[in-house]
Design a protein around this motif. Structure first.
Motif, short mmCIF file in Angstrom:
data_model
loop_
_atom_site.label_atom_id
_atom_site.label_comp_id
_atom_site.label_asym_id
_atom_site.label_seq_id
_atom_site.Cartn_x
_atom_site.Cartn_y
_atom_site.Cartn_z
N PHE A 173 -14.33 30.15 -14.22
CA PHE A 173 -13.90 29.10 -13.31
C PHE A 173 -14.49 27.77 -13.74
CE2 PHE A 173 -14.61 26.31 -9.67
CZ PHE A 173 -13.34 26.26 -9.11
N SER A 174 -13.66 26.72 -13.66
CA SER A 174 -14.12 25.35 -13.84
C SER A 174 -13.24 24.47 -12.96
CB SER A 174 -14.01 24.92 -15.31
OG SER A 174 -12.65 24.98 -15.74
N SER A 175 -13.63 23.21 -12.76
CA SER A 175 -12.83 22.35 -11.89
C SER A 175 -13.11 20.89 -12.20
CB SER A 175 -13.14 22.63 -10.41
OG SER A 175 -14.38 22.04 -10.04
N ASP A 176 -12.29 20.01 -11.58
CA ASP A 176 -12.48 18.58 -11.73
C ASP A 176 -13.36 18.00 -10.63
OD1 ASP A 176 -10.84 18.67 -9.51
OD2 ASP A 176 -9.17 17.59 -10.42
N ARG A 177 -13.91 18.87 -9.76
CA ARG A 177 -14.78 18.41 -8.68
C ARG A 177 -16.09 17.91 -9.25
NH1 ARG A 177 -18.07 17.05 -4.77
NH2 ARG A 177 -17.73 17.87 -2.66
N GLU A 178 -16.46 16.68 -8.91
CA GLU A 178 -17.70 16.10 -9.43
C GLU A 178 -18.89 16.96 -9.01
OE1 GLU A 178 -20.22 11.89 -9.31
OE2 GLU A 178 -18.33 12.10 -8.21
N GLY A 179 -19.75 17.25 -9.97
CA GLY A 179 -20.94 18.04 -9.69
C GLY A 179 -20.77 19.53 -9.90
N CYS A 180 -19.54 19.98 -10.11
CA CYS A 180 -19.29 21.40 -10.35
C CYS A 180 -19.38 21.69 -11.85
CB CYS A 180 -17.93 21.82 -9.81
SG CYS A 180 -17.75 21.61 -8.02
N VAL A 181 -19.73 22.92 -12.18
CA VAL A 181 -19.90 23.31 -13.58
C VAL A 181 -19.04 24.54 -13.87
CG1 VAL A 181 -22.24 22.38 -13.69
CG2 VAL A 181 -21.90 24.77 -13.03
N SER A 182 -18.80 24.79 -15.15
CA SER A 182 -18.06 25.98 -15.55
C SER A 182 -18.94 27.21 -15.37
CB SER A 182 -17.62 25.86 -17.01
OG SER A 182 -16.74 24.76 -17.18
N VAL A 183 -18.37 28.27 -14.82
CA VAL A 183 -19.14 29.48 -14.56
C VAL A 183 -18.32 30.72 -14.91
CG1 VAL A 183 -20.50 28.44 -12.70
CG2 VAL A 183 -18.37 29.63 -12.15
N THR A 184 -19.01 31.83 -15.01
CA THR A 184 -18.37 33.13 -15.13
C THR A 184 -18.88 34.02 -14.01
OG1 THR A 184 -20.09 33.94 -16.63
CG2 THR A 184 -18.12 32.96 -17.63
N ILE A 185 -18.01 34.90 -13.52
CA ILE A 185 -18.35 35.81 -12.43
C ILE A 185 -18.00 37.23 -12.86
CG2 ILE A 185 -17.72 36.54 -10.08
CD1 ILE A 185 -19.42 34.13 -9.97
N PRO A 186 -18.93 38.18 -12.78
CA PRO A 186 -18.59 39.57 -13.11
C PRO A 186 -17.51 40.09 -12.17
CG PRO A 186 -20.98 39.27 -12.97
CD PRO A 186 -20.36 38.01 -12.43
N ILE A 187 -16.56 40.83 -12.72
CA ILE A 187 -15.45 41.30 -11.88
C ILE A 187 -15.87 42.44 -10.96
CG2 ILE A 187 -13.72 40.58 -13.55
CD1 ILE A 187 -13.41 43.50 -14.36
N ASP A 188 -17.09 42.97 -11.14
CA ASP A 188 -17.57 44.00 -10.23
C ASP A 188 -18.52 43.43 -9.17
OD1 ASP A 188 -19.70 43.41 -11.86
OD2 ASP A 188 -20.23 45.49 -12.32
N THR A 189 -18.44 42.10 -8.95
CA THR A 189 -19.28 41.46 -7.93
C THR A 189 -19.00 42.07 -6.55
OG1 THR A 189 -19.39 39.38 -9.16
CG2 THR A 189 -19.80 39.27 -6.78
N PHE A 190 -20.06 42.51 -5.89
CA PHE A 190 -19.95 43.17 -4.59
C PHE A 190 -20.15 42.16 -3.46
CE2 PHE A 190 -22.42 45.00 -1.04
CZ PHE A 190 -21.47 45.86 -0.52
N VAL A 191 -19.27 42.21 -2.45
CA VAL A 191 -19.35 41.27 -1.32
C VAL A 191 -19.18 42.03 -0.01
CG1 VAL A 191 -18.35 39.24 -0.22
CG2 VAL A 191 -18.39 39.40 -2.73
N PRO A 192 -20.19 42.03 0.87
CA PRO A 192 -20.00 42.60 2.21
C PRO A 192 -19.23 41.63 3.11
CG PRO A 192 -22.23 41.77 1.97
CD PRO A 192 -21.57 41.59 0.63
N ILE A 193 -18.41 42.19 3.99
CA ILE A 193 -17.60 41.39 4.92
C ILE A 193 -18.00 41.77 6.34
CG2 ILE A 193 -15.27 40.84 5.70
CD1 ILE A 193 -14.29 41.72 2.91
N PHE A 194 -18.58 40.82 7.06
CA PHE A 194 -19.02 41.05 8.44
C PHE A 194 -17.94 40.53 9.39
CE2 PHE A 194 -22.78 40.87 5.83
CZ PHE A 194 -23.58 41.88 6.33
#
Length: 312
Positions: free
Chosen positions: A60-81
């Motif tokens: 992911f990257s963007s034109d939003r000031e202050g944001c940087v290019s990143v990578t995210i593992p596709i097995d990232t776990f997220v709990p939903i409350f």
């Protein structure tokens, strides 16, 4: 005199011909240069996507000031409350949508705020028997219940160091038209843009039926939600090679994602809302206001001390 005129005419024809040839060659060269750039961009995108797949990451990257290019593992776990009270139809719809839409690791945790609607109690028992974590909040008033929910989230995250992000939502926010990597996209936006405390979906308002008239205030849904769509110029993000819009906008408890180190509270900012195909649907807005479901009737008539709680 005739010979001179003829010769001049021939010279003009030759000059026009040479200029035409020059223009054709120039345009062809520019065309091939542009094609080369496009081919390079396409090859670069294919290469990035191939690398992402090979390394099990999304970029992911963007034109939003202050944001940087990143990578995210596709097995990232997220709990939903999911905070709920008696809203059985909405909860069923939302949970079904999560199961259908989300194809990355997640877990549902139900935070029940004194439900008393008999079919809801049966459903919560079924969820519990099928290994879904269900917490019965002890606090009666709304503010205390939210603080209790924040404590439960904190204790959960202490036991799950692998959960770097979490989602908190009302039971009536469904993911009906989403890409399956919706949680990864929200996480990537948070990882990229440290300015944001919270990231969540815009809510679709283009297809709300006329049978749904107003909310608990004098505003119509379009009047209320249009603000979130028009209050800021969208930023452009690039997610695995494809463009995706997101906007600076307030977000409350509508499937909102936070980093694990941010204790849950309402209306934390700065925040961002994302556009389709990572937006969401508010299920209540598709009911007929003159013939609302039985669970919502029960909910509204059993709020007791919490009658000032906002419900749409």
């Amino acid at each position: 005199m005739v010979v001179v005129s003829t010769r001049m005419a021939q010279q003009r024809v030759v000059a026009i011909f040479l200029v035409s040839i020059f223009c054709i060659i120039y345009n062809l060269r520019n065309f091939h240069a542009a094609e080369s750039r496009f081919d390079s961009d396409r090859a670069s995108t294919r290469s990035r996507n191939a690398k992402s797949m090979a390394k099990d990451i999304s970029t992911f990257s963007s034109d939003r000031e202050g944001c940087v290019s990143v990578t995210i593992p596709i097995d990232t776990f997220v709990p939903i409350f999911v905070l709920v009270r008696d809203r059985l139809m909405s909860l069923r719809t939302s949970l079904d949508s999560y199961r259908s839409a989300i194809k990355t690791p997640y877990e549902i945790i139900i935070l029940d705020h004194h439900s008393s609607y008999p079919p809801m109690l049966t459903f919560l028992e079924e969820l519990s028997q099928n290994s879904t974590e269900v917490h019965s909040l002890k606090s009666w008033d709304w503010r205390s219940a939210l603080n209790e929910a924040a404590n439960i989230i904190h204790m959960y995250l202490e036991k799950r160091p692998d959960a770097q992000y979490y989602v908190f939502t009302d039971p009536d926010i469904a993911l009906l038209r989403n890409h399956p990597d919706v949680l990864l996209f929200y996480a990537a936006l948070l990882e990229s843009c440290s300015v944001y405390q919270v990231v969540g979906p815009h809510l679709q308002i283009s297809d709300i039926p006329i049978e749904y008239t107003t909310n608990s205030t004098s505003e119509t849904i379009l009047e209320h939600e249009s603000y979130f769509w028009t209050s800021a110029i969208p930023h452009m993000g690039t997610w695995n090679g494809a463009g995706q819009h997101f906007s600076d906008a307030a977000i409350d408890t509508t499937f909102a994602m936070r980093r694990r180190n941010l204790r849950f509270a309402r209306l934390q900012s700065p925040s961002a809302r994302v556009h389709a195909p990572y937006a969401a649907v508010h299920t209540d807005w598709y009911h007929n206001s003159t013939n609302i479901p039985q669970d919502k009737i029960w909910y509204k008539t059993h709020l007791n001390a919490n009658r000032k709680v906002n419900h749409w």
